[in-house]
Each structure stands twice: as structure tokens, then as C-alpha cells.
Design a protein around this motif. Structure first.
Motif, PDB file in Angstrom:
ATOM      1  N   SER A  93      26.602   7.256 -45.994  1.00 36.70           N
ATOM      2  CA  SER A  93      26.462   8.514 -45.258  1.00 36.70           C
ATOM      3  C   SER A  93      25.675   8.350 -43.964  1.00 36.70           C
ATOM      4  O   SER A  93      25.655   9.255 -43.141  1.00 36.70           O
ATOM      5  CB  SER A  93      25.771   9.555 -46.140  1.00 36.70           C
ATOM      6  OG  SER A  93      24.475   9.097 -46.518  1.00 36.70           O
ATOM      7  N   GLY A  94      24.996   7.206 -43.776  1.00 34.32           N
ATOM      8  CA  GLY A  94      24.198   6.985 -42.583  1.00 34.32           C
ATOM      9  C   GLY A  94      22.819   7.582 -42.650  1.00 34.32           C
ATOM     10  O   GLY A  94      22.080   7.541 -41.658  1.00 34.32           O
ATOM     11  N   ARG A  95      22.399   8.123 -43.832  1.00 35.58           N
ATOM     12  CA  ARG A  95      21.083   8.723 -43.998  1.00 35.58           C
ATOM     13  C   ARG A  95      20.393   8.091 -45.188  1.00 35.58           C
ATOM     14  O   ARG A  95      21.032   7.634 -46.149  1.00 35.58           O
ATOM     15  CB  ARG A  95      21.202  10.235 -44.213  1.00 35.58           C
ATOM     16  CG  ARG A  95      21.740  10.991 -43.019  1.00 35.58           C
ATOM     17  CD  ARG A  95      20.715  11.077 -41.915  1.00 35.58           C
ATOM     18  NE  ARG A  95      21.244  11.736 -40.722  1.00 35.58           N
ATOM     19  CZ  ARG A  95      20.509  12.076 -39.674  1.00 35.58           C
ATOM     20  NH1 ARG A  95      19.210  11.839 -39.688  1.00 35.58           N
ATOM     21  NH2 ARG A  95      21.061  12.631 -38.622  1.00 35.58           N
ATOM     22  N   ALA A  96      19.064   8.065 -45.166  1.00 38.08           N
ATOM     23  CA  ALA A  96      18.290   7.450 -46.241  1.00 38.08           C
ATOM     24  C   ALA A  96      18.328   8.323 -47.493  1.00 38.08           C
ATOM     25  O   ALA A  96      18.757   9.485 -47.473  1.00 38.08           O
ATOM     26  CB  ALA A  96      16.848   7.232 -45.784  1.00 38.08           C
ATOM     27  N   SER A  97      17.850   7.764 -48.614  1.00 42.10           N
ATOM     28  CA  SER A  97      17.844   8.486 -49.884  1.00 42.10           C
ATOM     29  C   SER A  97      16.609   9.339 -50.067  1.00 42.10           C
ATOM     30  O   SER A  97      16.551  10.149 -50.996  1.00 42.10           O
ATOM     31  CB  SER A  97      17.954   7.501 -51.047  1.00 42.10           C
ATOM     32  OG  SER A  97      19.144   6.733 -50.952  1.00 42.10           O
ATOM     33  N   TYR A  98      15.584   9.131 -49.209  1.00 35.59           N
ATOM     34  CA  TYR A  98      14.332   9.875 -49.322  1.00 35.59           C
ATOM     35  C   TYR A  98      14.145  10.686 -48.051  1.00 35.59           C
ATOM     36  O   TYR A  98      14.457  10.240 -46.939  1.00 35.59           O
ATOM     37  CB  TYR A  98      13.143   8.936 -49.518  1.00 35.59           C
ATOM     38  CG  TYR A  98      13.260   8.059 -50.749  1.00 35.59           C
ATOM     39  CD1 TYR A  98      12.854   8.524 -51.998  1.00 35.59           C
ATOM     40  CD2 TYR A  98      13.785   6.767 -50.651  1.00 35.59           C
ATOM     41  CE1 TYR A  98      12.967   7.726 -53.119  1.00 35.59           C
ATOM     42  CE2 TYR A  98      13.892   5.965 -51.778  1.00 35.59           C
ATOM     43  CZ  TYR A  98      13.490   6.447 -53.004  1.00 35.59           C
ATOM     44  OH  TYR A  98      13.606   5.650 -54.109  1.00 35.59           O
ATOM     45  N   CYS A  99      13.598  11.869 -48.200  1.00 32.32           N
ATOM     46  CA  CYS A  99      13.304  12.687 -47.029  1.00 32.32           C
ATOM     47  C   CYS A  99      12.159  12.052 -46.252  1.00 32.32           C
ATOM     48  O   CYS A  99      11.480  11.148 -46.739  1.00 32.32           O
ATOM     49  CB  CYS A  99      12.967  14.123 -47.450  1.00 32.32           C
ATOM     50  SG  CYS A  99      11.493  14.256 -48.498  1.00 32.32           S
ATOM     51  N   ARG A 100      11.920  12.523 -45.077  1.00 28.66           N
ATOM     52  CA  ARG A 100      10.911  11.893 -44.213  1.00 28.66           C
ATOM     53  C   ARG A 100       9.502  11.940 -44.813  1.00 28.66           C
ATOM     54  O   ARG A 100       8.810  10.914 -44.812  1.00 28.66           O
ATOM     55  CB  ARG A 100      10.934  12.558 -42.837  1.00 28.66           C
ATOM     56  CG  ARG A 100      12.254  12.373 -42.094  1.00 28.66           C
ATOM     57  CD  ARG A 100      12.217  13.069 -40.744  1.00 28.66           C
ATOM     58  NE  ARG A 100      13.521  13.084 -40.096  1.00 28.66           N
ATOM     59  CZ  ARG A 100      14.011  12.116 -39.314  1.00 28.66           C
ATOM     60  NH1 ARG A 100      13.275  11.051 -39.088  1.00 28.66           N
ATOM     61  NH2 ARG A 100      15.210  12.240 -38.769  1.00 28.66           N
ATOM     62  N   PRO A 101       9.009  13.090 -45.346  1.00 24.98           N
ATOM     63  CA  PRO A 101       7.661  13.075 -45.949  1.00 24.98           C
ATOM     64  C   PRO A 101       7.553  12.110 -47.128  1.00 24.98           C
ATOM     65  O   PRO A 101       6.563  11.380 -47.253  1.00 24.98           O
ATOM     66  CB  PRO A 101       7.436  14.526 -46.365  1.00 24.98           C
ATOM     67  CG  PRO A 101       8.351  15.325 -45.506  1.00 24.98           C
ATOM     68  CD  PRO A 101       9.540  14.476 -45.296  1.00 24.98           C
ATOM     69  N   CYS A 102       8.561  12.106 -47.997  1.00 32.25           N
ATOM     70  CA  CYS A 102       8.509  11.193 -49.152  1.00 32.25           C
ATOM     71  C   CYS A 102       8.581   9.739 -48.702  1.00 32.25           C
ATOM     72  O   CYS A 102       7.918   8.859 -49.261  1.00 32.25           O
ATOM     73  CB  CYS A 102       9.646  11.509 -50.115  1.00 32.25           C
ATOM     74  SG  CYS A 102       9.493  13.123 -50.926  1.00 32.25           S
ATOM     75  N   SER A 103       9.408   9.482 -47.702  1.00 31.06           N
ATOM     76  CA  SER A 103       9.496   8.116 -47.177  1.00 31.06           C
ATOM     77  C   SER A 103       8.175   7.665 -46.579  1.00 31.06           C
ATOM     78  O   SER A 103       7.754   6.514 -46.764  1.00 31.06           O
ATOM     79  CB  SER A 103      10.607   8.053 -46.129  1.00 31.06           C
ATOM     80  OG  SER A 103      10.720   6.746 -45.609  1.00 31.06           O
ATOM     81  N   ASN A 104       7.480   8.571 -45.875  1.00 30.67           N
ATOM     82  CA  ASN A 104       6.174   8.223 -45.312  1.00 30.67           C
ATOM     83  C   ASN A 104       5.160   7.942 -46.420  1.00 30.67           C
ATOM     84  O   ASN A 104       4.359   7.009 -46.317  1.00 30.67           O
ATOM     85  CB  ASN A 104       5.680   9.351 -44.412  1.00 30.67           C
ATOM     86  CG  ASN A 104       6.539   9.496 -43.161  1.00 30.67           C
ATOM     87  OD1 ASN A 104       7.203   8.546 -42.744  1.00 30.67           O
ATOM     88  ND2 ASN A 104       6.525  10.681 -42.576  1.00 30.67           N
ATOM     89  N   ARG A 105       5.177   8.755 -47.484  1.00 33.75           N
ATOM     90  CA  ARG A 105       4.236   8.529 -48.587  1.00 33.75           C
ATOM     91  C   ARG A 105       4.523   7.196 -49.276  1.00 33.75           C
ATOM     92  O   ARG A 105       3.596   6.462 -49.648  1.00 33.75           O
ATOM     93  CB  ARG A 105       4.317   9.688 -49.583  1.00 33.75           C
ATOM     94  CG  ARG A 105       3.647  10.967 -49.098  1.00 33.75           C
ATOM     95  CD  ARG A 105       3.477  11.950 -50.242  1.00 33.75           C
ATOM     96  NE  ARG A 105       4.776  12.412 -50.750  1.00 33.75           N
ATOM     97  CZ  ARG A 105       5.389  13.495 -50.285  1.00 33.75           C
ATOM     98  NH1 ARG A 105       4.837  14.214 -49.311  1.00 33.75           N
ATOM     99  NH2 ARG A 105       6.550  13.875 -50.804  1.00 33.75           N
ATOM    100  N   ARG A 106       5.776   6.869 -49.478  1.00 33.45           N
ATOM    101  CA  ARG A 106       6.118   5.602 -50.115  1.00 33.45           C
ATOM    102  C   ARG A 106       5.683   4.416 -49.242  1.00 33.45           C
ATOM    103  O   ARG A 106       5.150   3.423 -49.741  1.00 33.45           O
ATOM    104  CB  ARG A 106       7.639   5.543 -50.359  1.00 33.45           C
ATOM    105  CG  ARG A 106       8.108   6.478 -51.479  1.00 33.45           C
ATOM    106  CD  ARG A 106       9.634   6.517 -51.505  1.00 33.45           C
ATOM    107  NE  ARG A 106      10.205   5.194 -51.764  1.00 33.45           N
ATOM    108  CZ  ARG A 106      10.417   4.676 -52.973  1.00 33.45           C
ATOM    109  NH1 ARG A 106      10.109   5.392 -54.059  1.00 33.45           N
ATOM    110  NH2 ARG A 106      10.947   3.473 -53.119  1.00 33.45           N
ATOM    111  N   SER A 107       5.897   4.521 -47.936  1.00 33.31           N
ATOM    112  CA  SER A 107       5.485   3.443 -47.018  1.00 33.31           C
ATOM    113  C   SER A 107       3.976   3.293 -47.003  1.00 33.31           C
ATOM    114  O   SER A 107       3.443   2.168 -46.993  1.00 33.31           O
ATOM    115  CB  SER A 107       6.002   3.731 -45.607  1.00 33.31           C
ATOM    116  OG  SER A 107       7.407   3.812 -45.594  1.00 33.31           O
ATOM    117  N   ARG A 108       3.264   4.440 -47.049  1.00 33.46           N
ATOM    118  CA  ARG A 108       1.798   4.392 -47.069  1.00 33.46           C
ATOM    119  C   ARG A 108       1.294   3.753 -48.350  1.00 33.46           C
ATOM    120  O   ARG A 108       0.377   2.920 -48.328  1.00 33.46           O
ATOM    121  CB  ARG A 108       1.244   5.808 -46.914  1.00 33.46           C
ATOM    122  CG  ARG A 108      -0.276   5.896 -46.915  1.00 33.46           C
ATOM    123  CD  ARG A 108      -0.862   5.228 -45.686  1.00 33.46           C
ATOM    124  NE  ARG A 108      -2.314   5.287 -45.702  1.00 33.46           N
ATOM    125  CZ  ARG A 108      -3.087   4.779 -44.746  1.00 33.46           C
ATOM    126  NH1 ARG A 108      -2.519   4.175 -43.714  1.00 33.46           N
ATOM    127  NH2 ARG A 108      -4.387   4.876 -44.808  1.00 33.46           N
TER     128      ARG A 108
END
Length: 351
Positions: free
Chosen positions: A54-69
Motif C-alpha cells: 500500500s506504500g504506507r507503514a503498519s504503525y501510525c506516526r505516534p506509535c512509530s515514534n514510541r517504538r523507535s524511542r
């Protein structure tokens, strides 16, 4: 991914002690469910990626930021270092204004430092606060790399500037313009700049003469001395010794032809290196030398009142005779006067 490959993948994750991933439902029209918070959100709230169909990630931006942190914190703890805390972003913009994260003032967007990371094109700090942060960062880097502090700007009267070499305060007219400098002027005054340039040229090129020879002709002083030695240390045209010499070159092809004195080099320039004009001048002088006493003559009082030409002619003959005798002594050839004397006595030349 077929069913067999999916089973192998799940078995591998189970052996590693990982829970099986949740399979997200198919996207709705313009919406997608986050695999972490399991909320249906607009597709624009998901980061773009090339690893999904689909060209989009599986996590929304806030969740993706928390996972990266969380991943960065775990890696920092494993390496024994402390991760810098992330400051919360300020409130959302309102009516074309934004709150600075340092001074906490509401200002127009045009008063913020530009940033390509924000959609609006402006950063989170106003220009004055950004300048203070940049100065502090520069002072920290200078201290870590050079072990010294940053010089504070000196307050001087308008139109005055301190030279960093002689440490004197002078007018702006005493400095060279420099477009790269903030003040538009060089750090050194004109005398200090000339002295520094001379020292630099002497340090990198040996001497000022060597620098100019390299820049203009691509030669070194040693090469010029070799060319002069090949000419027996005399001018290639007049065959006389001089205190100073000049490198002669073809102005069209750039070929270096030889070493000349000032007068001969200047004469070539005045004739514009035209062979036919110089030949015509030689024929012109020869015609008047062979004409004898015929023709109009300038009064004797106005011919050479200071005796310049007579002295130059006597000096040239003396130099020429000295040079010929020196060459004859080097190569063992008798001087012309001795040859003439030998011919007058014996009727033949020297053996």
C-alpha cells in the motif's frame, strides 16, 4: 507469502520466544488500522514506506515514534550511555503564529528560523533564540577540538575595526573588502595583509621571485638560472651582462624563448614582436650608416648634450670585449685582436 512459508516464519518466531504478529485487516477506503494502538486512522497518519504494497507503514506516526524511542533507549542502555530526553513539541500553530520552544513567545512564522523538516518550512525556535543556540554549540565544538573559548565581539566606535595581526584599531579604509566576512572587511589591515601574503609566498614558494616565476611562466628560479647559464650569463640578444634579467616568451603560443635584459625585452614589445618591422628597422639603420656625410644633420649642440649615447656606446663596446675575452678564455679560443695581429704578421689565421 504462501502457507508453507508462513508456517516456517511463525515457527521461527516461536523458537525465538516471540509472539506471532497480528495480521491487520484490509484497509478501508482512505483508512488504515494501526497494529499497535489498533485504531482506524486516515492513511495520511502513516509514514510512507516502500516495503508495503500500500506504500504506507503498519504503525501510525505516534506509535512509530514510541517504538523507535524504545529501541534507541534499549540500545543506549546496552552501550552504557544516557540518551538525551526529547522535549515535547509546543502547541499547534494558530492564526499564522507559533510559540518558540525557548522563549515561549507567540511570533509570526516569518520570525522563525527556516527548517526543511517541518511542513510549514520553519523550525521550532525563533531567529534570536536559534542564534543563541548556534553560538553555544559553536563554543562547545571549539572548546572540545581546540581547548579554548570563543572570542567575544568587541564594541568599537562606528567605522573602526581592530586588526588581528598588529592589534591596532584602525578606520575601515585601512582594511581590504571581503565579501565572505560578516563585517564585509578582512581581519588584517592592508600592511599586515601584504606582510602575511609575502610570508606565505616565501614559506610555500621559497621567495617572491620564485612565486611570480611559477605563476607567470611555470618556471622556478633554478630553471631560470639554468637557462641563463646556457646563455653564459648574458642577454640572448645584446650578449652583455646585466644585474637583472627578464624571461622572454611568445605571447601567442606561451613558449618561453630565453632570458633578455630590460632594454632588449622592451624593444621586442615596442616592435610587437613583428619580424618584418624589426628587419625594416635594421635595414633603415644600415642605410643611414652607409650614407656617410650626406643628408641633413642636427646641430652638434643638440645631438647628445649629456653624452648619454657616447657613454652607452663606450660601455657596450667594453662589455662586449670583456664578454668575448671571457668566452675565449673558457673555450681556449684566441681573442679577435690576437687573431688579427697573427694574420698581420704571418699572413694566415691561427691554426
Amino acid at each position: 507469502m504462501n502457507s508453507l512459508a508462513r508456517e516456517r516464519y511463525r515457527a521461527k518466531r516461536a523458537e525465538a520466544g516471540k509472539t506471532p504478529r497480528k495480521v491487520s485487516p484490509a484497509d478501508r477506503v482512505g483508512q488504515r488500522m494501526c497494529r499497535a494502538c489498533e485504531e482506524w486512522l486516515p492513511v495520511e497518519d502513516f509514514s510512507p514506506t516502500k516495503y508495503q504494497r500500500s506504500g504506507r507503514a503498519s504503525y501510525c506516526r505516534p506509535c512509530s515514534n514510541r517504538r523507535s524511542r524504545a529501541k534507541a533507549v534499549a540500545q543506549a542502555e546496552a552501550e552504557g550511555r544516557v540518551l538525551r530526553e526529547i522535549r515535547a513539541r509546543g502547541p499547534e500553530d494558530r492564526d499564522g503564529q507559533r510559540m518558540c520552544r525557548d522563549c515561549e513567545r507567540w511570533l509570526r512564522l516569518a520570525e522563525f528560523a527556516p527548517s526543511s523538516r517541518r511542513e510549514s518550512g520553519y523550525g521550532s525556535y525563533c531567529r534570536s533564540c536559534m542564534n543563541l543556540r548556534s553560538q553555544a554549540s559553536y563554543a562547545k565544538r571549539v572548546f572540545e577540538s581546540q581547548g579554548r573559548g570563543v572570542r567575544k565581539p568587541e564594541v568599537l566606535p562606528e567605522g573602526r575595526k581592530r586588526c588581528r595581526r598588529c592589534d591596532e584599531v584602525k578606520d575601515h579604509d585601512e582594511f581590504v573588502k571581503a565579501t565572505a566576512a560578516v563585517s564585509g572587511l578582512h581581519s588584517y589591515c592592508k600592511p599586515c595583509l601584504n606582510a602575511a601574503a609575502k610570508e606565505s609566498r616565501a614559506r610555500y614558494h621559497g621567495s617572491m621571485r620564485n612565486y611570480h616565476l611559477k605563476r607567470r611562466y611555470g618556471l622556478t628560479e633554478a630553471q631560470v638560472e639554468e637557462m641563463l647559464a646556457a646563455q653564459f650569463w648574458v642577454c640572448a640578444i645584446c650578449k652583455l651582462e646585466h644585474e637583472r634579467y627578464h624571461v622572454d616568451h611568445d605571447h601567442v603560443t606561451g613558449k618561453v624563448r630565453g632570458i633578455l635584459c630590460f632594454k632588449c625585452n622592451n624593444a621586442l614589445g615596442l616592435f610587437e614582436e613583428d619580424y618584418f618591422r624589426m628587419k625594416a628597422a635594421i635595414e633603415y639603420i644600415g642605410e643611414h650608416l652607409s650614407s656617410g656625410e650626406a643628408g641633413h644633420r642636427v646641430p652638434e649642440a643638440h645631438r647628445d648634450p649629456k653624452g648619454t649615447w657616447d657613454r652607452a656606446r663606450v660601455d657596450m663596446e667594453a662589455h662586449r670585449e670583456h664578454h668575448v675575452r671571457r668566452l675565449h678564455s673558457i673555450f681556449g679560443v684566441p681573442a679577435q685582436r690576437e687573431v688579427n695581429e697573427d694574420r698581420r704578421v704571418t699572413g694566415r689565421g691561427s691554426p
